[in-house]
Design a protein around this motif. Structure first.
Motif, PDB file in Angstrom:
ATOM      1  N   TYR A   1      -2.857   1.901 -10.092  1.00 53.04           N
ATOM      2  CA  TYR A   1      -3.101   1.266  -8.800  1.00 53.04           C
ATOM      3  C   TYR A   1      -4.384   0.438  -8.805  1.00 53.04           C
ATOM      4  CZ  TYR A   1       0.254   4.592  -6.736  1.00 53.04           C
ATOM      5  OH  TYR A   1       1.364   5.322  -6.420  1.00 53.04           O
TER       6      TYR A   1
ATOM      7  N   SER B   1      -4.657   0.162   6.026  1.00 48.96           N
ATOM      8  CA  SER B   1      -4.551   0.769   4.696  1.00 48.96           C
ATOM      9  C   SER B   1      -5.890   0.808   3.975  1.00 48.96           C
ATOM     10  CB  SER B   1      -3.530   0.001   3.845  1.00 48.96           C
ATOM     11  OG  SER B   1      -4.048  -1.253   3.418  1.00 48.96           O
TER      12      SER B   1
ATOM     13  N   HIS C   1      -9.538   0.127  -1.034  1.00 44.14           N
ATOM     14  CA  HIS C   1     -10.193   0.977  -0.034  1.00 44.14           C
ATOM     15  C   HIS C   1     -11.622   0.486   0.198  1.00 44.14           C
ATOM     16  CE1 HIS C   1     -11.908   4.717   1.689  1.00 44.14           C
ATOM     17  NE2 HIS C   1     -10.659   5.006   2.047  1.00 44.14           N
TER      18      HIS C   1
ATOM     19  N   PRO D   1       0.831  -1.208   0.000  1.00 38.79           N
ATOM     20  CA  PRO D   1       0.000   0.000   0.000  1.00 38.79           C
ATOM     21  C   PRO D   1       0.861   1.252   0.000  1.00 38.79           C
ATOM     22  CG  PRO D   1      -0.024  -1.068   2.161  1.00 38.79           C
ATOM     23  CD  PRO D   1       0.647  -2.021   1.225  1.00 38.79           C
ATOM     24  N   ASP D   2       0.465   2.224  -0.806  1.00 35.14           N
ATOM     25  CA  ASP D   2       1.256   3.449  -0.994  1.00 35.14           C
ATOM     26  C   ASP D   2       2.686   3.127  -1.423  1.00 35.14           C
ATOM     27  OD1 ASP D   2      -0.782   5.322  -0.428  1.00 35.14           O
ATOM     28  OD2 ASP D   2      -0.494   5.020   1.725  1.00 35.14           O
ATOM     29  N   GLU D   3       2.835   2.018  -2.153  1.00 36.12           N
ATOM     30  CA  GLU D   3       4.111   1.586  -2.736  1.00 36.12           C
ATOM     31  C   GLU D   3       5.169   1.268  -1.690  1.00 36.12           C
ATOM     32  OE1 GLU D   3       5.538   3.520  -6.257  1.00 36.12           O
ATOM     33  OE2 GLU D   3       3.584   4.389  -6.728  1.00 36.12           O
TER      34      GLU D   3
ATOM     35  N   ASP E   1      -7.205  -0.615  -6.261  1.00 34.77           N
ATOM     36  CA  ASP E   1      -7.730   0.094  -5.097  1.00 34.77           C
ATOM     37  C   ASP E   1      -8.491  -0.892  -4.213  1.00 34.77           C
ATOM     38  OD1 ASP E   1      -8.913   1.816  -3.293  1.00 34.77           O
ATOM     39  OD2 ASP E   1      -9.975   3.016  -4.787  1.00 34.77           O
TER      40      ASP E   1
ATOM     41  N   THR F   1      -7.231   4.240   4.480  1.00 34.82           N
ATOM     42  CA  THR F   1      -6.358   5.410   4.356  1.00 34.82           C
ATOM     43  C   THR F   1      -5.837   5.658   2.956  1.00 34.82           C
ATOM     44  OG1 THR F   1      -4.406   4.107   4.962  1.00 34.82           O
ATOM     45  CG2 THR F   1      -5.603   5.216   6.748  1.00 34.82           C
ATOM     46  N   THR F   2      -5.869   4.660   2.068  1.00 37.68           N
ATOM     47  CA  THR F   2      -5.281   4.873   0.743  1.00 37.68           C
ATOM     48  C   THR F   2      -6.100   4.191  -0.341  1.00 37.68           C
ATOM     49  OG1 THR F   2      -3.263   4.662  -0.591  1.00 37.68           O
ATOM     50  CG2 THR F   2      -3.772   2.827   0.883  1.00 37.68           C
ATOM     51  N   HIS F   3      -6.069   4.773  -1.511  1.00 36.98           N
ATOM     52  CA  HIS F   3      -6.621   4.152  -2.711  1.00 36.98           C
ATOM     53  C   HIS F   3      -5.496   3.585  -3.586  1.00 36.98           C
ATOM     54  CE1 HIS F   3     -10.816   5.526  -2.152  1.00 36.98           C
ATOM     55  NE2 HIS F   3     -10.254   6.578  -1.573  1.00 36.98           N
ATOM     56  N   ALA F   4      -4.255   3.775  -3.159  1.00 33.61           N
ATOM     57  CA  ALA F   4      -3.086   3.277  -3.900  1.00 33.61           C
ATOM     58  C   ALA F   4      -2.619   1.980  -3.257  1.00 33.61           C
ATOM     59  CB  ALA F   4      -1.974   4.324  -3.886  1.00 33.61           C
ATOM     60  N   SER F   5      -3.406   0.929  -3.443  1.00 38.67           N
ATOM     61  CA  SER F   5      -3.175  -0.306  -2.700  1.00 38.67           C
ATOM     62  C   SER F   5      -2.100  -1.184  -3.325  1.00 38.67           C
ATOM     63  CB  SER F   5      -4.479  -1.090  -2.587  1.00 38.67           C
ATOM     64  OG  SER F   5      -5.493  -0.307  -1.992  1.00 38.67           O
TER      65      SER F   5
END
Length: 615
Positions: free
Chosen positions: A395, A335, A399, A320-322, A397, A338-342
């Motif tokens: 990404y 995660s 979320h 997540p978030d790279e 996602d 908190t993030t859409h960049a999974s």
């Protein structure tokens, strides 16, 4: 005025030497030209030997092939020409690819890494030629290499004030190796050597972690994002293809011992590291093992992948978030809110395919095929196509309120790995051993090879994983005795079975193993495999057992909004196929009906991977 060496260099033949089908398309990691310390027991088939048949994965490959054939060649070369002070006609590509001055690491990535994916586009086209034999594709590869050669000066300007020299060189290296190996470009290895000389003044004395880069003087933070630790794989491959011992020396120089050493000892040093590049570096560990023969690098690669899998989502995606998270603290679950960049999907899937392919070939452990399959169907198979202007899927996602969206910047890194990976689907599906063939992925496909001098073809027809069956049939000019090894996934239920010509095989079927079927095979023989796919639930992590994904075989089923407020485990496990749909499943909850759908079938709808359950 161009130097005499460049003029001499550009006087090359436009015709490539003809080669046999297998040799023409054999992947560079499959059969080294030089002696190496270890040769894996399983070999990769040549690209031309495995053909995908009609289906979504063939469509992905064809779409990428068409797109990159259509790209303007002047536009592809513009950043290189411009930075060398040469005339640079043609349109700008846009996004990360341009040579521009407005890049800002905070909020504007235009011109972030000029020309960074050129080598990957070249690689994807070279592999596409190897798959298809398309002469226009081969010609485009040759033109691009010749034109790129004009921009390459050992004392050139391209890397002056360039943020990520190792990053871009590594991709260029891969493209030139593939242009030589798969598209028979006669000058590609010479261009590769010149490109290597051009970048060396801008590389550090050893592989540097991002922390080490931050500790050194730098102009902006982007200068600390370089990935020197991924260089050994392609340096070792360049050594094997060219015979130039200098590449072997460079590969050894950039082995990141501070990363591989702890991994080899079972110490998890992944948390906080950039996810994709450190999975990609595991392929450098494998090349280090194959060439140098030091077993610690094999341990580093296998331990590293195991640690990645231990903090992966149910889809097989990670980072997540790279970044990798600290295990045991519920951070994967955190995660989700908190993030859409999974999961960095095309790049991550490409790196995942590479390392699982290496490890499968060395160990013959079918669980690496399970891992590859999970990533295939739940991530990259659902990636939306790259658009003509470079708008790309980046990404996945996961979320709680997720959607498929395009990346904000055109021509990002994932636009480079996507065409490489779709060309690799076929060679990831089958492997050849001394005593027979291994069937790893269940894709509509055809593999052709010579067994004891007899031409053989195995054609696989299936709608897997929507269907739980696959059928394979032989075409052979005469009978031959050999073994067919069929991967039986670890999740396969007790009712799974394999039959030959309608009769159940006598060999014991063990989930998580290859099933060996040894016999004298003849023309028209059939193999039928049926895999029971019991529904099961997988928690996001050990700290959050009530957050679960519904799995059927290798496929994660995503809840399609609206999501009912209350769902129980029993309700999820009672899901039933939706009438008139090959993909959807239906869950009856107290709050109404919930539709569950595979990632590859999701379009613009809002979805959720993990459901919060009671009971």
């Amino acid at each position: 005025m161009r130097s005499p060496s460049r003029r001499r260099f550009l006087k090359i033949s436009s015709a490539a030497a003809a080669g046999s089908l297998a040799l023409r398309s054999l992947p560079a990691w499959s059969s080294p030209a030089l002696d190496v310390a270890y040769v894996p027991p399983l070999a990769v088939f040549g690209y031309a030997q495995v053909q995908l048949l009609d289906g979504p994965l063939r469509d992905q490959f064809d779409n990428n092939h068409r797109l990159f054939m259509s790209l303007d060649e002047d536009a592809l070369l513009k950043p290189f020409r411009k930075r060398e002070g040469m005339p640079a006609p043609g349109p700008d590509m846009g996004g990360w690819y341009d040579d521009a001055t407005d890049f800002n690491p905070v909020d504007d990535f235009h011109g972030f890494i000029p020309g960074h994916t050129f080598g990957q586009y070249l690689s994807g086209l070279a592999r596409a030629y190897a798959v298809t034999g398309s002469k226009p594709t081969q010609e485009k590869v040759h033109r691009l290499v010749r034109a790129f050669a004009e921009t390459v000066e050992p004392q050139g300007k391209f890397y002056v004030d360039y943020h990520l020299p190792a990053y871009t060189y590594d991709k260029t290296s891969c493209g030139l190796i593939d242009a030589h190996e798969f598209a028979q470009c006669p000058d590609a290895l010479d261009v590769h050597w010149r490109a290597t000389q051009a970048v060396l003044p801008y590389l550090p004395e050893k592989a540097l972690s991002r922390a080490e880069q931050r500790a050194r003087p730098h102009k902006i933070v982007a200068d600390t994002w370089d990935e020197t630790y991924t260089l050994p794989e392609n340096f070792f491959l360049a050594y094997q293809r060219s015979g130039n011992a200098r590449y072997r020396e460079l590969a050894a120089r950039f082995i990141e011992e501070d990363y591989f050493g702890p991994l080899a000892e079972g110490k998890n040093v992944l948390p906080g590291e950039h996810a994709y590049s450190h999975v990609n570096a595991l392929s450098s560990a494998m090349q280090s093992y194959l060439v140098l023969g030091q077993e610690k690098y094999l341990r580093a690669a296998s331990n590293g992948l195991r640690m990645v899998q231990e903090q992966s989502y149910a889809t097989g995606g990670w980072g997540p978030d790279e970044a990798f998270v600290i295990p045991g603290q519920g951070l994967l679950d955190a995660s989700l809110g908190t993030t859409h960049a999974s999961f960095e999907t095309p790049c991550g899937a490409y790196g995942h395919f590479k390392i699982t392919r290496y490890l499968l070939r060395v160990t013959k452990d079918s669980r690496y095929g399970d891992s590859m399959e999970r990533v295939l169907y739940n991530t990259i198979a659902g990636a939306t196509p790259i658009l003509a202007d470079g708008t790309s899927f980046y990404y996945s996602d996961y979320h709680f309120n997720a959607r498929k969206v395009h990346h904000r910047d055109k021509w990002p890194c994932c636009s480079g790995t996507f065409p490489q990976l779709t060309a690799d689907y076929g060679i990831s599906s089958y492997y050849q051993g001394k005593d027979g063939i291994y069937v790893n992925l269940f894709l509509p496909s055809r593999v052709s090879w010579s067994q004891n001098g007899t031409p053989c073809t195995l054609t696989q027809n299936t709608e897997y994983p929507a269907a739980n069956t696959t059928q394979m049939q032989f075409a052979m000019s005469r009978p031959e005795a050999f073994t067919v090894y069929v991967r039986i996934p670890a999740w396969a239920g007790a009712k799974s079975y394999l039959a030959v010509n309608g009769s159940r095989a006598s060999s014991e079927l063990t989930p998580g193993k290859f099933l060996a079927v040894q016999r004298t095979w003849k023309d028209g023989d059939r193999i039928e495999l049926e895999l029971e796919m019991p529904l099961r639930l997988e928690a996001v992590d050990d700290q959050t057992p009530n957050r679960v994904a519904l799995m059927r075989g290798p496929v994660a089923l995503f809840g399609i909004a609206p999501i009912p407020a209350r769902i129980t485990r029993k309700q999820l496990l009672a899901a039933t196929p939706t009438p008139h749909s090959k993909e959807d499943w239906t869950v009856q909850t107290d709050g109404g009906t919930l539709t569950m759908r595979p990632f590859a079938s999701i379009m613009s709808e809002t979805y959720r991977l993990y459901q919060t359950v009671e009971g």
